[in-house]
Design a protein around this motif. Structure first.
Motif, short mmCIF file in Angstrom:
data_model
loop_
_atom_site.label_atom_id
_atom_site.label_comp_id
_atom_site.label_asym_id
_atom_site.label_seq_id
_atom_site.Cartn_x
_atom_site.Cartn_y
_atom_site.Cartn_z
N ASP A 1 0.82 -1.36 0.01
CA ASP A 1 -0.01 -0.02 -0.13
C ASP A 1 0.84 1.28 -0.13
O ASP A 1 0.62 2.28 -0.80
CB ASP A 1 -0.94 0.04 1.11
N LEU A 2 1.75 1.18 0.99
CA LEU A 2 2.41 2.57 1.00
C LEU A 2 3.68 2.62 -0.12
O LEU A 2 3.66 3.85 -0.72
CB LEU A 2 3.48 2.56 2.56
N LEU A 3 4.24 1.65 -0.37
CA LEU A 3 5.39 1.74 -1.46
C LEU A 3 4.68 2.06 -2.90
O LEU A 3 5.35 2.73 -3.70
CB LEU A 3 6.35 0.72 -1.60
N LEU A 4 3.65 1.45 -3.03
CA LEU A 4 2.68 1.93 -4.49
C LEU A 4 2.55 3.41 -4.38
O LEU A 4 2.48 3.99 -5.52
CB LEU A 4 1.65 0.90 -4.60
N THR A 5 2.35 3.77 -3.50
CA THR A 5 1.88 5.36 -3.24
C THR A 5 3.18 6.20 -3.42
O THR A 5 2.89 7.36 -3.98
CB THR A 5 1.41 5.64 -1.79
N SER A 6 4.13 5.71 -3.19
CA SER A 6 5.42 6.49 -3.55
C SER A 6 6.04 6.06 -5.04
O SER A 6 6.76 6.80 -5.54
CB SER A 6 6.41 6.17 -2.50
N GLY A 7 5.30 5.09 -5.72
CA GLY A 7 5.75 4.69 -7.03
C GLY A 7 7.16 4.19 -7.11
O GLY A 7 7.80 4.31 -8.12
N VAL A 8 7.70 3.41 -6.21
CA VAL A 8 8.87 2.92 -6.19
C VAL A 8 9.21 1.95 -7.40
O VAL A 8 7.96 1.46 -7.91
CB VAL A 8 9.58 2.32 -4.79
N SER A 9 10.37 1.51 -7.67
CA SER A 9 10.60 0.37 -8.80
C SER A 9 9.97 -0.86 -8.12
O SER A 9 10.10 -1.18 -6.94
CB SER A 9 11.93 0.42 -9.22
N TRP A 10 9.79 -2.11 -9.08
CA TRP A 10 9.32 -3.18 -8.39
C TRP A 10 10.48 -3.82 -7.77
O TRP A 10 10.30 -4.47 -6.81
CB TRP A 10 9.00 -4.04 -9.76
N GLY B 1 10.68 -4.82 -28.58
CA GLY B 1 11.50 -5.91 -28.30
C GLY B 1 11.98 -6.50 -29.44
O GLY B 1 11.61 -6.32 -30.72
N ALA B 2 12.53 -7.50 -29.25
CA ALA B 2 13.28 -8.69 -30.12
C ALA B 2 12.31 -8.98 -31.17
O ALA B 2 12.53 -9.35 -32.49
CB ALA B 2 13.72 -9.63 -29.47
N ASN B 3 10.76 -9.43 -30.94
CA ASN B 3 9.94 -9.84 -31.68
C ASN B 3 9.14 -8.77 -32.33
O ASN B 3 7.97 -9.09 -32.91
CB ASN B 3 8.98 -11.06 -31.04
N GLY B 4 9.45 -7.62 -32.19
CA GLY B 4 8.68 -6.56 -32.78
C GLY B 4 7.49 -5.65 -31.98
O GLY B 4 6.95 -4.97 -32.26
N THR B 5 7.48 -6.66 -30.80
CA THR B 5 6.14 -6.10 -29.92
C THR B 5 6.85 -5.23 -28.87
O THR B 5 7.97 -5.06 -28.63
CB THR B 5 5.71 -7.15 -29.06
N PRO B 6 6.01 -4.02 -28.46
CA PRO B 6 6.57 -3.17 -27.60
C PRO B 6 6.77 -3.73 -26.01
O PRO B 6 6.05 -4.63 -25.79
CB PRO B 6 5.61 -1.93 -27.39
N ALA B 7 8.21 -3.36 -25.56
CA ALA B 7 8.24 -3.79 -24.24
C ALA B 7 8.31 -2.52 -23.48
O ALA B 7 8.76 -1.35 -23.71
CB ALA B 7 9.87 -4.34 -24.14
N THR B 8 7.91 -2.65 -22.15
CA THR B 8 7.47 -1.34 -21.20
C THR B 8 8.71 -1.15 -20.32
O THR B 8 9.29 -2.04 -20.00
CB THR B 8 6.20 -1.78 -20.32
N ALA B 9 9.13 -0.03 -20.55
CA ALA B 9 10.22 0.47 -19.73
C ALA B 9 9.61 1.32 -18.26
O ALA B 9 8.74 2.12 -18.60
CB ALA B 9 10.93 1.60 -20.40
N GLY B 10 10.41 0.99 -17.56
CA GLY B 10 9.98 1.80 -16.15
C GLY B 10 9.29 0.71 -15.22
O GLY B 10 8.06 0.06 -15.69
N ALA B 11 9.68 0.69 -13.83
CA ALA B 11 9.28 -0.71 -13.13
C ALA B 11 7.75 -0.32 -12.51
O ALA B 11 7.20 -1.12 -12.44
CB ALA B 11 10.23 -0.73 -12.03
N GLY B 12 7.36 1.14 -12.41
CA GLY B 12 6.32 1.38 -11.83
C GLY B 12 4.98 1.41 -13.08
O GLY B 12 3.86 1.99 -12.42
N GLY B 13 5.27 1.05 -13.88
CA GLY B 13 4.20 1.33 -15.14
C GLY B 13 3.57 0.22 -15.65
O GLY B 13 3.21 -0.06 -16.79
#
Length: 304
Positions: A118-127, A289-301
């Motif tokens: 709960d608390l760390l998601l509020t701060s948006g920290v990385s996974w 990505g390697a297969n042409g599909t998008p890869a998400t950058a950023g742990a909180g997204g």
């Protein structure tokens, strides 16, 4: 009208310590159980007033109090204790003390990890940071449980290991997590500071409660029940209400959380040539990505 006879009814269940909670302690446990149950219903009721994509923190907070409700019902019924020979035998105190297994298990499985999530998601920290803090928290609870089940002075070694875990958690809260929350805006910053300071203060009181009860056999089981119960009421329903109040004007997207509503169709807006979502202005960047599909950058997204 019959009173609380849970202790008499459950006296035949398992082995018992030679000094346990009285009816007063059982009544207190059941009172805390009722507070936790009412809070769960309130948090869930608040969730249904929000869009489905905005209910994450209500569900997490309700899960905390729901787990505590069940745990306190068991403790009020005088169930779930393991008799352990006390290291320090004091006048008027137990020679065979009861280590409360249920309290440790509910902290391990739900309470502590969900509070920190709960608390760390509020701060948006990385996974990776979230995982590391949760590991330290689990280690802290496990060492406390093992220490409570240890009859010799070596229990204090486990208490020390747990304190190292606590110090690491506090470091992450007052350092990286606090800076991350400040970068997200005034709403997340104020909510994180308010809830983070309260939780940090309370968590330094739990080792003291452990030392006076499971560790040192200093206080009566009824006093132990009151000590832990007051801490839990503040750290669960009160803390949860403060967190949800702070989240009233914070959107998941502001925290880097992209949650799709259960009944909402996937938006076609922003789809690329491969049918993938385009990132929102405040969302994570995407790379191929390697297969042409998008890869998400950023742990909180993450998209849920």
């Amino acid at each position: 009208m019959p009173g609380n006879n849970a202790l008499a009814v459950n006296s035949v269940v398992g082995q018992h310590a030679n000094l346990e909670i009285t009816t007063h302690g059982s009544d207190w446990y059941f009172a805390v159980c009722a507070i936790m149950g009412f809070s769960t219903l309130a948090f869930m009721g608040m969730a249904f007033t929000k869009p489905q994509s905005h209910r994450l923190f209500n569900y997490l907070t309700a899960a905390i109090t729901a787990t505590a409700c069940i745990s306190y019902f068991c403790m009020g019924s005088n169930l779930g204790q393991v008799p352990i020979q006390a290291e320090f035998v004091r006048p008027g105190r137990a020679q065979v003390a009861g280590a409360d297994l249920l309290r440790a298990l509910h902290r391990l499985v739900h309470y502590d990890p969900l509070l920190l999530t709960d608390l760390l998601l509020t701060s948006g920290v990385s996974w990776p940071t979230l995982i590391a803090v949760l590991f330290a928290d689990i280690a802290m609870v496990v060492t406390g449980l093992v220490g409570a089940l240890t009859q010799t002075r070596y229990k204090w070694g486990f208490w020390t290991f747990g304190m190292f875990g606590l110090f690491y958690i506090i470091y992450e809260l007052i350092g990286p997590a606090r800076r991350n929350a400040a970068a997200l805006g005034e709403g997340p910053k104020k909510t994180f500071l308010m809830c983070g300071v309260l939780l940090s203060f309370l968590w330094f009181l739990y080792p003291i409660a452990w030392g006076l009860s499971e560790g040192g056999n200093v206080i009566h089981p009824d006093s132990e029940a009151i000590f832990y119960g007051i801490l839990d009421v503040i750290a669960k329903p009160v803390w949860g209400a403060l967190l949800l109040w702070g989240h009233r004007n914070i959107t998941p997207q502001q925290l880097g959380l992209h949650i799709r509503g259960d009944t909402s169709p996937i938006s076609e807006k922003g789809r690329g040539p491969h049918g993938a979502h385009g990132g929102a202005p405040d969302g994570p960047a995407t790379t191929a990505g390697a297969n042409g599909t998008p890869a998400t950058a950023g742990a909180g997204g993450a998209t849920v």
